[in-house]
Design a protein around this motif. Structure first.
Motif, PDB file in Angstrom:
ATOM      1  N   UNK A  16      19.767  43.716  -9.637  1.00 50.11           N
ATOM      2  CA  UNK A  16      21.160  44.000  -9.969  1.00 50.11           C
ATOM      3  C   UNK A  16      21.241  45.485 -10.295  1.00 50.11           C
ATOM      4  N   UNK A  17      21.977  46.221  -9.508  1.00 53.52           N
ATOM      5  CA  UNK A  17      22.145  47.661  -9.705  1.00 53.52           C
ATOM      6  C   UNK A  17      23.229  47.874 -10.759  1.00 53.52           C
ATOM      7  N   UNK A  20      30.516  43.576  -8.919  1.00 56.44           N
ATOM      8  CA  UNK A  20      31.009  43.004 -10.176  1.00 56.44           C
ATOM      9  C   UNK A  20      31.612  44.137 -10.994  1.00 56.44           C
ATOM     10  N   UNK A  21      32.884  44.023 -11.332  1.00 57.62           N
ATOM     11  CA  UNK A  21      33.566  45.051 -12.120  1.00 57.62           C
ATOM     12  C   UNK A  21      33.993  44.423 -13.449  1.00 57.62           C
ATOM     13  N   UNK A  22      33.425  44.930 -14.519  1.00 63.39           N
ATOM     14  CA  UNK A  22      33.747  44.474 -15.872  1.00 63.39           C
ATOM     15  C   UNK A  22      34.869  45.361 -16.407  1.00 63.39           C
ATOM     16  N   UNK A  63      19.319  43.502  -3.105  1.00 60.54           N
ATOM     17  CA  UNK A  63      20.325  43.611  -4.163  1.00 60.54           C
ATOM     18  C   UNK A  63      21.135  42.325  -4.272  1.00 60.54           C
ATOM     19  N   UNK A  64      21.162  41.751  -5.472  1.00 57.94           N
ATOM     20  CA  UNK A  64      21.995  40.581  -5.742  1.00 57.94           C
ATOM     21  C   UNK A  64      23.445  40.978  -5.993  1.00 57.94           C
ATOM     22  N   UNK A  65      23.636  42.099  -6.674  1.00 58.31           N
ATOM     23  CA  UNK A  65      24.977  42.575  -7.020  1.00 58.31           C
ATOM     24  C   UNK A  65      24.859  43.999  -7.516  1.00 58.31           C
ATOM     25  N   UNK A  66      25.970  44.720  -7.436  1.00 56.18           N
ATOM     26  CA  UNK A  66      26.093  46.013  -8.108  1.00 56.18           C
ATOM     27  C   UNK A  66      27.153  45.839  -9.176  1.00 56.18           C
ATOM     28  N   UNK A  67      26.841  46.289 -10.389  1.00 58.55           N
ATOM     29  CA  UNK A  67      27.710  46.018 -11.533  1.00 58.55           C
ATOM     30  C   UNK A  67      28.117  47.327 -12.189  1.00 58.55           C
ATOM     31  N   UNK A  82      34.263  40.889  -4.198  1.00 53.13           N
ATOM     32  CA  UNK A  82      34.376  41.532  -5.514  1.00 53.13           C
ATOM     33  C   UNK A  82      34.700  40.469  -6.552  1.00 53.13           C
ATOM     34  N   UNK A  83      34.037  40.548  -7.685  1.00 51.14           N
ATOM     35  CA  UNK A  83      34.364  39.716  -8.843  1.00 51.14           C
ATOM     36  C   UNK A  83      34.771  40.638  -9.979  1.00 51.14           C
TER      37      UNK A  83
END
Length: 364
Positions: free
Chosen positions: A111-112, A191-193, A156-160, A217-218
């Motif tokens: 996870x980046x 993933x955008x927090x 890469x599973x996701x970039x956060x 996108x989540x």
């Protein structure tokens, strides 16, 4: 009978009463013995409607939450965000999302993410073998979007990323963020927090428009910050239909995982967008006061758009001791930025105590 929900714009226009005394601190009395400005909580508290909603539901605590209650909140959120209810997942989703992503690939994956930063997603995936790939912030202490993009590969599973970022409070420029999301979503989940985005320009900056457009996108939102529900642990994600279904099938957002009081509190808080705007404005005023004092002292700071300030005093250890002596709790260290300090924005009375420490610490 079906419930009718208004859009975010309609709710803000309709408004609702928020307590001016709470927002100004005028009737708050003396500051508490310890001033807690360490966890970016909303010092002004939730909408008054929250307490009323909780009180109405105290008599049903002996009953389990059912799916209809979850669906009611999902429809309300969907109306606010302009998406179908099928794209909404209820709960503090980041940690279970990390586990879910790690299970998708045997032997882990990466996870980046930005560093320093909030690492709940990365930490929760670690027990299943996933690794975090930490990318330092840029010179302005913003998410380094080109470096994050370059780090994405087949593993890469996701970039956060967190926007506004924590601990710096900086936001990503809209056009640059859009380019980053559109490019990265072709290669992995983005993933955008947006935990703090209500403190800035939510309609213009939110990445939910990319979810609406069908991108990979989540977007995660918590009600622990501007909505003032930190003690109830409730939030939500808006995701592509397939991912949202997969998360729900894995038990994320299931009725048994949620509290009735949290659900009704969330519904009441989300419905009172006038209160949210009042908190936004009160925090902006108080943040400006703290920024002005930091600027007068000539100290380096970020352009925080969240409910905290992040700055670099001449001696962070000395200033930390001064806050401790004043019985003001501030945030932990954020290595490697140990010479920087993060202070949550409190009520006006609490912020006066912070300003007094800053003045004493500077010898002025």
């Amino acid at each position: 009978m079906h419930a009718t929900f208004l859009s975010r714009r309609s709710l803000m226009a309709a408004g609702g009463a928020a307590s001016a005394a709470i927002l100004t601190g005028a009737s708050a009395g003396p500051a508490p013995q310890e001033i807690r400005l360490s966890l970016n909580e909303n010092a002004f508290g939730p909408s008054p409607a929250v307490a009323r909603a909780i009180t109405r539901n105290l008599s049903s605590l002996h009953r389990y939450v059912d799916q209809a209650e979850v669906d009611t909140l999902s429809r309300q959120i969907a109306a606010l965000e302009g998406v179908p209810p099928e794209q909404v997942v209820i709960g503090e989703v980041l940690e279970p999302l990390g586990l879910y992503l790690a299970r998708q690939r045997g032997g882990g994956g990466r996870i980046v993410h930005s560093s320093p930063g909030y690492t709940a997603l990365v930490d929760s995936a670690a027990p299943l073998g996933a690794k975090g790939l930490a990318i330092p912030l840029n010179a302005r202490l913003e998410n380094d979007l080109p470096a994050l993009s370059a780090a994405i590969d087949g593993g890469t599973l996701a970039v956060s990323l967190v926007n506004p970022h924590n601990p710096s409070g900086t936001v990503d420029e809209v056009a640059a963020l859009d380019r980053f999301i559109l490019d990265s979503a072709k290669r992995t989940l983005v993933v955008v927090d947006e935990a703090y985005l209500e403190y800035d320009d939510l309609p213009r900056r939110s990445a939910i428009r990319h979810v609406r457009a069908g991108e990979n996108v989540l977007v995660f939102r918590t009600l622990a910050k501007i909505y003032g529900l930190a003690g109830l642990s409730i939030g939500y994600a808006v995701a592509p239909v397939t991912l949202a279904r997969g998360l729900r099938d894995a038990g994320i957002g299931a009725p048994h995982s949620l509290s009735r009081l949290a659900l009704v509190a969330a519904g009441a808080a989300l419905a009172d967008q006038h209160h949210v705007r009042s908190i936004h404005d009160a925090v902006a005023r108080e943040r400006a006061r703290l920024h002005q004092q930091i600027d007068r002292l000539g100290w380096q700071r970020t352009e925080s758009r969240a409910d905290f300030v992040f700055f670099r005093p001449p001696s962070a250890p000395a200033l930390r001791r001064a806050f401790e002596q004043a019985n003001i709790a501030i945030a932990r260290h954020f290595p490697p930025l140990d010479d920087w300090i993060r202070v949550t924005i409190g009520t006006p009375i609490e912020n006066e105590a912070v300003l007094a420490v800053l003045r004493r610490g500077s010898g002025r």
